[in-house]
Design a protein around this motif. Structure first.
Motif, PDB file in Angstrom:
ATOM      1  N   ASP A  94       0.825  -1.213   0.000  1.00 18.53           N
ATOM      2  CA  ASP A  94       0.000   0.000   0.000  1.00 18.53           C
ATOM      3  C   ASP A  94       0.857   1.261   0.000  1.00 18.53           C
ATOM      4  O   ASP A  94       0.598   2.206  -0.748  1.00 18.53           O
ATOM      5  CB  ASP A  94      -0.947   0.016   1.200  1.00 18.53           C
ATOM      6  N   ARG A  95       1.901   1.265   0.844  1.00 20.95           N
ATOM      7  CA  ARG A  95       2.809   2.423   0.905  1.00 20.95           C
ATOM      8  C   ARG A  95       3.470   2.674  -0.444  1.00 20.95           C
ATOM      9  O   ARG A  95       3.574   3.807  -0.903  1.00 20.95           O
ATOM     10  CB  ARG A  95       3.883   2.196   1.972  1.00 20.95           C
ATOM     11  N   LEU A  96       3.944   1.596  -1.065  1.00 21.66           N
ATOM     12  CA  LEU A  96       4.614   1.728  -2.356  1.00 21.66           C
ATOM     13  C   LEU A  96       3.652   2.257  -3.421  1.00 21.66           C
ATOM     14  O   LEU A  96       4.006   3.163  -4.184  1.00 21.66           O
ATOM     15  CB  LEU A  96       5.203   0.385  -2.799  1.00 21.66           C
ATOM     16  N   LEU A  97       2.459   1.708  -3.462  1.00 25.59           N
ATOM     17  CA  LEU A  97       1.480   2.185  -4.442  1.00 25.59           C
ATOM     18  C   LEU A  97       1.151   3.653  -4.233  1.00 25.59           C
ATOM     19  O   LEU A  97       1.049   4.425  -5.206  1.00 25.59           O
ATOM     20  CB  LEU A  97       0.208   1.334  -4.375  1.00 25.59           C
ATOM     21  N   LYS A  98       0.978   4.068  -3.000  1.00 24.91           N
ATOM     22  CA  LYS A  98       0.699   5.476  -2.703  1.00 24.91           C
ATOM     23  C   LYS A  98       1.854   6.359  -3.165  1.00 24.91           C
ATOM     24  O   LYS A  98       1.648   7.424  -3.750  1.00 24.91           O
ATOM     25  CB  LYS A  98       0.436   5.674  -1.211  1.00 24.91           C
ATOM     26  N   ARG A  99       3.078   5.910  -2.891  1.00 25.44           N
ATOM     27  CA  ARG A  99       4.250   6.687  -3.296  1.00 25.44           C
ATOM     28  C   ARG A  99       4.330   6.790  -4.813  1.00 25.44           C
ATOM     29  O   ARG A  99       4.623   7.855  -5.364  1.00 25.44           O
ATOM     30  CB  ARG A  99       5.516   6.046  -2.727  1.00 25.44           C
ATOM     31  N   ILE A 100       4.041   5.708  -5.501  1.00 26.11           N
ATOM     32  CA  ILE A 100       4.066   5.717  -6.976  1.00 26.11           C
ATOM     33  C   ILE A 100       3.002   6.674  -7.507  1.00 26.11           C
ATOM     34  O   ILE A 100       3.258   7.466  -8.420  1.00 26.11           O
ATOM     35  CB  ILE A 100       3.869   4.296  -7.537  1.00 26.11           C
ATOM     36  N   LEU A 101       1.804   6.584  -6.952  1.00 27.03           N
ATOM     37  CA  LEU A 101       0.724   7.465  -7.393  1.00 27.03           C
ATOM     38  C   LEU A 101       1.040   8.938  -7.142  1.00 27.03           C
ATOM     39  O   LEU A 101       0.747   9.793  -7.983  1.00 27.03           O
ATOM     40  CB  LEU A 101      -0.600   7.087  -6.720  1.00 27.03           C
ATOM     41  N   ASP A 132       4.057  10.243  -7.016  1.00 24.60           N
ATOM     42  CA  ASP A 132       5.142  10.613  -7.938  1.00 24.60           C
ATOM     43  C   ASP A 132       4.622  10.859  -9.348  1.00 24.60           C
ATOM     44  O   ASP A 132       5.227  11.606 -10.119  1.00 24.60           O
ATOM     45  CB  ASP A 132       6.216   9.509  -7.986  1.00 24.60           C
ATOM     46  N   LYS A 133       3.525  10.253  -9.719  1.00 25.00           N
ATOM     47  CA  LYS A 133       2.963  10.387 -11.069  1.00 25.00           C
ATOM     48  C   LYS A 133       2.268  11.718 -11.285  1.00 25.00           C
ATOM     49  O   LYS A 133       1.993  12.119 -12.384  1.00 25.00           O
ATOM     50  CB  LYS A 133       1.964   9.248 -11.372  1.00 25.00           C
TER      51      LYS A 133
END
Length: 131
Positions: A120-127, A129-130
């Motif tokens: 979840d943390r990684l997905l949030k960070r990716i989103l 950054d986009k």
């Protein structure tokens, strides 16, 4: 009655059949607390102690660490060289295989397996950054 049969005389007839079925797979369907782990450990002990199957060729998979430890403890008590068997959870066994074969897959054996929280943390960070 043979010595092997007397070592699992506490099992019912259907459980004894599962223990004695050494050739090929056996499916044991039963509810919680009905003795599945007992049947499996008796089957493994029978295979090693009575049929001459090498402990190092035994792979026993469970779903929880508690069940894996319980199986190991029972097999130690049955004097069948449990220390030479691979007794693990499905998750830890898959992680072992992945680590062993990591280089073939293009990874190092030191990879991390993410938890749901990590994912979840990684997905949030990716989103973020986009944006």
């Amino acid at each position: 009655m043979t010595q092997a049969r007397s070592s699992y005389s506490d099992l019912n007839v259907e459980q004894q059949k599962a223990v004695e079925a050494v050739e090929g797979p056996v499916l044991v369907l039963a509810g919680a607390g009905s003795g599945k782990t007992r049947v499996l450990t008796h089957r493994i002990a029978h295979m090693v102690n009575d049929c001459g199957i090498l402990p190092s060729t035994i792979l026993a998979i469970t779903f929880t660490n508690k069940a894996a430890q319980e199986m190991k403890d029972r097999l130690y008590d049955m004097h069948c060289n449990a220390e030479r068997m691979t007794i693990a959870t499905i998750h830890s066994m898959c992680a072992r295989i992945l680590r062993k074969e990591a280089v073939v897959l293009g990874y190092t054996p030191a990879f991390s397996i993410y938890t749901d929280v990590d994912s979840d943390r990684l997905l949030k960070r990716i989103l973020l950054d986009k944006r």
